[in-house]
Design a protein around this motif. Structure first.
Motif, PDB file in Angstrom:
ATOM      1  N   PRO A 203       0.809  -1.221   0.000  1.00 26.80           N
ATOM      2  CA  PRO A 203       0.000   0.000   0.000  1.00 26.80           C
ATOM      3  C   PRO A 203       0.844   1.274   0.000  1.00 26.80           C
ATOM      4  CG  PRO A 203      -0.855  -1.590   1.588  1.00 26.80           C
ATOM      5  CD  PRO A 203       0.477  -2.091   1.129  1.00 26.80           C
ATOM      6  N   ASP A 204       1.968   1.273   0.728  1.00 27.18           N
ATOM      7  CA  ASP A 204       2.813   2.470   0.787  1.00 27.18           C
ATOM      8  C   ASP A 204       3.393   2.804  -0.581  1.00 27.18           C
ATOM      9  OD1 ASP A 204       2.318   2.721   3.483  1.00 27.18           O
ATOM     10  OD2 ASP A 204       4.036   1.488   4.052  1.00 27.18           O
ATOM     11  N   ALA A 205       3.808   1.763  -1.321  1.00 28.50           N
ATOM     12  CA  ALA A 205       4.413   1.987  -2.631  1.00 28.50           C
ATOM     13  C   ALA A 205       3.418   2.575  -3.621  1.00 28.50           C
ATOM     14  CB  ALA A 205       4.994   0.683  -3.167  1.00 28.50           C
ATOM     15  N   SER A 206       2.146   2.238  -3.484  1.00 28.56           N
ATOM     16  CA  SER A 206       1.134   2.741  -4.414  1.00 28.56           C
ATOM     17  C   SER A 206       0.435   3.982  -3.873  1.00 28.56           C
ATOM     18  CB  SER A 206       0.101   1.649  -4.688  1.00 28.56           C
ATOM     19  OG  SER A 206      -0.512   1.226  -3.478  1.00 28.56           O
ATOM     20  N   GLY A 207       0.904   4.456  -2.720  1.00 28.18           N
ATOM     21  CA  GLY A 207       0.293   5.640  -2.152  1.00 28.18           C
ATOM     22  C   GLY A 207      -1.054   5.377  -1.511  1.00 28.18           C
ATOM     23  N   VAL A 208      -1.412   4.133  -1.341  1.00 21.43           N
ATOM     24  CA  VAL A 208      -2.708   3.767  -0.763  1.00 21.43           C
ATOM     25  C   VAL A 208      -2.551   3.592   0.747  1.00 21.43           C
ATOM     26  CG1 VAL A 208      -4.536   2.042  -0.704  1.00 21.43           C
ATOM     27  CG2 VAL A 208      -3.496   2.682  -2.881  1.00 21.43           C
ATOM     28  N   ARG A 209      -3.501   4.126   1.483  1.00 22.18           N
ATOM     29  CA  ARG A 209      -3.468   4.028   2.936  1.00 22.18           C
ATOM     30  C   ARG A 209      -4.592   3.109   3.411  1.00 22.18           C
ATOM     31  NH1 ARG A 209      -5.987   7.307   6.656  1.00 22.18           N
ATOM     32  NH2 ARG A 209      -6.453   8.785   4.986  1.00 22.18           N
ATOM     33  N   VAL A 210      -4.251   2.170   4.280  1.00 20.22           N
ATOM     34  CA  VAL A 210      -5.236   1.240   4.838  1.00 20.22           C
ATOM     35  C   VAL A 210      -5.322   1.489   6.340  1.00 20.22           C
ATOM     36  CG1 VAL A 210      -5.879  -1.161   5.198  1.00 20.22           C
ATOM     37  CG2 VAL A 210      -4.750  -0.488   3.069  1.00 20.22           C
ATOM     38  N   GLU A 211      -6.491   1.885   6.793  1.00 19.95           N
ATOM     39  CA  GLU A 211      -6.716   2.153   8.211  1.00 19.95           C
ATOM     40  C   GLU A 211      -7.560   1.048   8.819  1.00 19.95           C
ATOM     41  OE1 GLU A 211      -8.447   5.625  11.212  1.00 19.95           O
ATOM     42  OE2 GLU A 211      -8.753   5.773   9.046  1.00 19.95           O
ATOM     43  N   LEU A 212      -7.092   0.482   9.917  1.00 21.65           N
ATOM     44  CA  LEU A 212      -7.810  -0.586  10.601  1.00 21.65           C
ATOM     45  C   LEU A 212      -8.487  -0.027  11.850  1.00 21.65           C
ATOM     46  CD1 LEU A 212      -5.266  -3.561  10.416  1.00 21.65           C
ATOM     47  CD2 LEU A 212      -7.257  -3.147   8.983  1.00 21.65           C
ATOM     48  N   LEU A 213      -9.782  -0.248  11.949  1.00 21.97           N
ATOM     49  CA  LEU A 213     -10.551   0.139  13.133  1.00 21.97           C
ATOM     50  C   LEU A 213     -11.060  -1.141  13.782  1.00 21.97           C
ATOM     51  CD1 LEU A 213     -12.570   3.172  11.694  1.00 21.97           C
ATOM     52  CD2 LEU A 213     -10.405   3.211  12.960  1.00 21.97           C
TER      53      LEU A 213
END
Length: 318
Positions: A203-213
């Protein structure tokens, strides 16, 4: 008394033996005596284990114990000499108690024996693949090789799944029924965390952010942890691989309902404008089928402002 000539079981061509809860024989038809009784002695009171070879002894005794304690029919397989038999052990009930077990043995077709032989043959290559992956992993070091180490670790996880499926195949061929998905359970928090960690797409390489709740703990939910985890990883990979740069994904989980209606809700919120290509839809459908097998449901909704939400509900395991 070796058998009762008045019994209809005496006319069957298939071997039949009746045992008591302690695993002692109380009756056998002529077909059983011909195929399994080496001595002409009366069979009454003799341990059932005396009539079977090798692993067949354990299979029969385990089936008798399971039938007499659980009161349900059990399937198993035994081998006597060059002949394989499919066994069916059924309870004999009197006044609500399990007083014995009836075992019917049917000679197996050659095809099933060949499948078992094939299963034995693939164990060697599986061991070799695992050995090679482990050897390469030990030689992989340095920051530049991080991506290759991740690929190797993913290969080892895939190998572990292959090994499990191989064991399940052997269990089915040996007459042991696979555990239904509704009787398996998974840890929702651990499964979601593992799925995000298992993403091949960085995700970091593609600029995508994943937030876990995620809460610290949730009730265990019904479902096969391996199948559900694989299907969830597949969906997340496709979503992130086709997401626009800088997109933010949110994955949350919580318990809903109470009593018999208790569920675990896992939601995946994709950003507005994220394209739902064919690959993403196929992965979502695969996850839907996996969830449905455990008695759960999967619903996807679209919102112009919030984005696309995939809501997964899994029944809480008892």
């Amino acid at each position: 008394m070796s058998y009762d000539p008045r019994s209809l079981l005496a006319f069957l061509d298939s071997p039949v033996v009746v045992g008591d809860p302690e695993g002692r024989a109380v009756y056998a038809n002529p077909a059983f005596l011909e195929s399994f009784a080496e001595r002409p002695d009366p069979i009454t009171g003799r341990p059932l284990s005396e009539f079977f070879e090798g692993g067949g002894r354990e299979s029969v005794l385990a089936a008798v114990a399971e039938v007499c304690s659980g009161g349900r029919t059990i399937r198993f397989r035994v081998r006597q000499g060059d002949i394989g038999y499919a066994g069916l052990a059924s309870p004999i009930t009197a006044d609500g108690s399990q007083v014995g077990v009836l075992i019917l043995l049917t000679e197996e077709a050659v095809g099933e024996e060949r499948l078992l032989a094939f299963h034995r043959e693939i164990q060697g290559p599986l061991d070799e693949v695992e050995h090679c992956l482990m050897a390469i992993l030990e030689q992989t070091g340095g920051r530049r090789s991080e991506q290759y180490r991740l690929l190797l670790e993913e290969g080892l996880r895939a190998h572990a799944r292959l090994r499990k499926w191989s064991e399940q195949l052997h269990a089915l061929l040996s007459g042991f029924e696979a555990t239904p998905a509704t009787e398996l359970s998974l840890d929702p928090v651990q499964t979601v965390r593992a799925a995000v960690a298992d993403l091949r797409v960085d995700p970091d390489a593609s600029g995508v952010r994943v937030e876990l709740l995620l809460p610290a703990r949730l009730p265990r939910a019904k479902g096969d942890p391996d199948r559900f985890g694989d299907a969830l990883v597949g969906l997340l990979r496709e979503c992130i691989a086709h997401a626009p740069y800088g997109a933010a994904y949110t994955i949350a989980a919580r318990a809903v309902g109470s009593g018999s209606g208790s569920r675990v809700l896992i939601s995946i919120v994709e950003p507005a404008g994220a394209a739902a290509g064919t690959a993403v839809k196929d992965r979502a459908e695969a996850l839907r089928e996996t969830v449905a097998a455990s008695g759960g449901s999967l619903v996807t909704t679209e919102d112009e402002r919030v984005g696309r939400t995939t809501a997964i509900q899994l029944p809480v395991a008892s």
